[in-house]
Design a protein around this motif. Sequence first.
Motif, PDB file in Angstrom:
ATOM      1  N   LYS A  55       5.663  26.731 -14.041  1.00 50.86           N
ATOM      2  CA  LYS A  55       6.339  26.337 -15.073  1.00 50.86           C
ATOM      3  C   LYS A  55       8.010  26.707 -14.322  1.00 50.86           C
ATOM      4  N   GLU A  56       8.813  26.188 -15.213  1.00 53.97           N
ATOM      5  CA  GLU A  56      10.245  26.135 -14.692  1.00 53.97           C
ATOM      6  C   GLU A  56      10.686  27.713 -14.643  1.00 53.97           C
ATOM      7  N   GLN A  57      10.354  28.483 -15.437  1.00 54.16           N
ATOM      8  CA  GLN A  57      10.929  30.135 -15.428  1.00 54.16           C
ATOM      9  C   GLN A  57      10.082  30.977 -15.305  1.00 54.16           C
ATOM     10  N   GLU A  58       8.571  30.852 -15.344  1.00 54.84           N
ATOM     11  CA  GLU A  58       7.778  31.807 -15.408  1.00 54.84           C
ATOM     12  C   GLU A  58       6.690  31.578 -14.073  1.00 54.84           C
ATOM     13  N   LYS A  59       6.250  32.481 -13.394  1.00 55.78           N
ATOM     14  CA  LYS A  59       5.015  32.477 -12.371  1.00 55.78           C
ATOM     15  C   LYS A  59       3.786  31.901 -13.190  1.00 55.78           C
ATOM     16  N   GLY A  62       1.502  29.216  -9.386  1.00 58.84           N
ATOM     17  CA  GLY A  62       2.397  28.999  -8.151  1.00 58.84           C
ATOM     18  C   GLY A  62       3.758  29.730  -8.671  1.00 58.84           C
ATOM     19  N   PRO A  63       4.750  29.876  -8.078  1.00 65.20           N
ATOM     20  CA  PRO A  63       6.152  30.400  -8.358  1.00 65.20           C
ATOM     21  C   PRO A  63       6.536  29.437  -9.168  1.00 65.20           C
ATOM     22  N   ALA A  64       7.344  30.202 -10.192  1.00 62.10           N
ATOM     23  CA  ALA A  64       8.303  29.501 -11.051  1.00 62.10           C
ATOM     24  C   ALA A  64       9.467  28.587 -10.259  1.00 62.10           C
ATOM     25  N   TYR A  65       9.627  27.339 -10.709  1.00 63.33           N
ATOM     26  CA  TYR A  65      10.560  26.577  -9.937  1.00 63.33           C
ATOM     27  C   TYR A  65      11.979  27.155 -10.113  1.00 63.33           C
ATOM     28  N   ALA A  66      12.316  27.865 -11.061  1.00 62.96           N
ATOM     29  CA  ALA A  66      13.654  28.675 -10.879  1.00 62.96           C
ATOM     30  C   ALA A  66      13.793  29.467  -9.705  1.00 62.96           C
ATOM     31  N   ASP A  67      12.444  30.176  -9.419  1.00 60.84           N
ATOM     32  CA  ASP A  67      12.412  31.381  -8.209  1.00 60.84           C
ATOM     33  C   ASP A  67      12.413  30.453  -6.801  1.00 60.84           C
ATOM     34  N   LYS A  70      16.111  29.617  -6.112  1.00 67.37           N
ATOM     35  CA  LYS A  70      16.837  30.721  -5.648  1.00 67.37           C
ATOM     36  C   LYS A  70      16.589  31.106  -4.316  1.00 67.37           C
ATOM     37  N   LYS A  71      15.185  30.995  -3.894  1.00 69.14           N
ATOM     38  CA  LYS A  71      14.914  31.233  -2.503  1.00 69.14           C
ATOM     39  C   LYS A  71      15.556  30.563  -1.411  1.00 69.14           C
ATOM     40  N   TYR A  72      15.579  29.207  -1.856  1.00 68.27           N
ATOM     41  CA  TYR A  72      16.476  28.253  -0.966  1.00 68.27           C
ATOM     42  C   TYR A  72      17.788  27.912  -0.897  1.00 68.27           C
ATOM     43  N   ASP A  73      18.450  27.468   0.079  1.00 73.05           N
ATOM     44  CA  ASP A  73      19.886  26.928  -0.166  1.00 73.05           C
ATOM     45  C   ASP A  73      19.460  25.405  -0.411  1.00 73.05           C
ATOM     46  N   ASN A  74      20.363  24.804  -1.002  1.00 70.00           N
ATOM     47  CA  ASN A  74      20.316  23.645  -1.438  1.00 70.00           C
ATOM     48  C   ASN A  74      20.835  22.659  -0.374  1.00 70.00           C
ATOM     49  N   THR A  75      20.048  22.619   0.628  1.00 67.70           N
ATOM     50  CA  THR A  75      20.474  21.699   1.963  1.00 67.70           C
ATOM     51  C   THR A  75      19.253  20.317   2.080  1.00 67.70           C
ATOM     52  N   GLU A 111      10.935  14.250  -2.552  1.00 69.69           N
ATOM     53  CA  GLU A 111      12.446  14.900  -2.408  1.00 69.69           C
ATOM     54  C   GLU A 111      13.297  14.679  -3.656  1.00 69.69           C
ATOM     55  N   GLU A 112      12.662  13.607  -4.453  1.00 71.44           N
ATOM     56  CA  GLU A 112      13.529  13.892  -5.738  1.00 71.44           C
ATOM     57  C   GLU A 112      13.011  14.941  -6.758  1.00 71.44           C
ATOM     58  N   MET A 113      11.609  15.126  -6.544  1.00 72.24           N
ATOM     59  CA  MET A 113      11.067  16.477  -7.284  1.00 72.24           C
ATOM     60  C   MET A 113      11.834  17.765  -6.830  1.00 72.24           C
ATOM     61  N   VAL A 114      12.212  17.920  -5.261  1.00 69.16           N
ATOM     62  CA  VAL A 114      12.709  19.308  -5.139  1.00 69.16           C
ATOM     63  C   VAL A 114      14.118  19.250  -5.465  1.00 69.16           C
ATOM     64  N   LYS A 115      14.646  17.925  -5.480  1.00 68.38           N
ATOM     65  CA  LYS A 115      16.173  18.158  -6.100  1.00 68.38           C
ATOM     66  C   LYS A 115      16.144  18.369  -7.461  1.00 68.38           C
ATOM     67  N   TYR A 116      15.247  17.904  -8.328  1.00 66.62           N
ATOM     68  CA  TYR A 116      15.237  18.529  -9.497  1.00 66.62           C
ATOM     69  C   TYR A 116      15.091  20.215  -9.631  1.00 66.62           C
ATOM     70  N   ILE A 117      14.061  20.359  -8.782  1.00 67.44           N
ATOM     71  CA  ILE A 117      13.700  21.742  -8.855  1.00 67.44           C
ATOM     72  C   ILE A 117      15.071  22.673  -8.387  1.00 67.44           C
ATOM     73  N   PHE A 118      15.826  22.033  -7.792  1.00 65.01           N
ATOM     74  CA  PHE A 118      17.034  22.895  -7.096  1.00 65.01           C
ATOM     75  C   PHE A 118      18.112  23.043  -8.310  1.00 65.01           C
ATOM     76  N   THR A 119      17.729  22.052  -9.526  1.00 61.67           N
ATOM     77  CA  THR A 119      18.940  22.210 -10.574  1.00 61.67           C
ATOM     78  C   THR A 119      18.524  23.212 -11.387  1.00 61.67           C
ATOM     79  N   LEU A 120      17.510  23.897 -11.305  1.00 58.55           N
ATOM     80  CA  LEU A 120      17.272  25.111 -12.161  1.00 58.55           C
ATOM     81  C   LEU A 120      17.514  26.547 -11.524  1.00 58.55           C
ATOM     82  N   LYS A 121      18.442  26.388 -10.296  1.00 57.87           N
ATOM     83  CA  LYS A 121      18.829  27.768  -9.767  1.00 57.87           C
ATOM     84  C   LYS A 121      19.619  28.656 -10.851  1.00 57.87           C
TER      85      LYS A 121
END
Length: 121
Positions: A55-59, A62-67, A70-75, A111-121
């Motif tokens: 889910k986007e905000q809750e575990k 697997g982990p919440a996408y927002a988590d 937060k865990k990884y830098d957007n590089t 990679e597009e999926m990960v980029k979207y996940i990084f917008t949930l920071k």
Amino acid sequence: MKKQLGLCLIGAFLVACGGSQNTQESEAKETVATETNSMKGKQLIVASDCLSCHKEQEKLVGPAYADVAKKYDNTPENISMLAVKIIKGGKGVWGEVPMAAHPQINQQDAEEMVKYIFTLK
Ligand code: HEC
């Protein structure tokens, strides 16, 4: 290879059109620019099986996408590393439950999926 990529893109657009209702339900209150950039990744996630475990905000399983965001830098390095994990599966970072592999997803879409996940920071 080029041809295959083109077909995938067309497929992604078809999915994007079919899934437009989900977009309207989106609660994301981001700027229009972010929405546009992350739209494709979100559609790919909605079209795949990701949401049965994430889910986007809750575990969930697997982990919440927002988590994850937060865990990884957007590089670029982290984007491609996480994309590889989506394709090959992974375990041990968030717990003992492994993530299923998704060999049908190509690196660019992942990679597009990960980029979207990084917008949930
Ligand atoms: C069967 C359940 C399941 C499905 C389906 C699933 N995931 Fe996961 N995902 C997990 C679990 C469990 C983890 C934690 C793995 C770990 O601890 O290393 C995870 C971790 C992740 C991570 C973080 C990886 C890391 O190393 O920090 C990302 C990003 C991710 N998933 C994205 C996705 C995307 C995108 C999809 C859809 C294509 C997807 N997942 C589908 C269960 C799932």
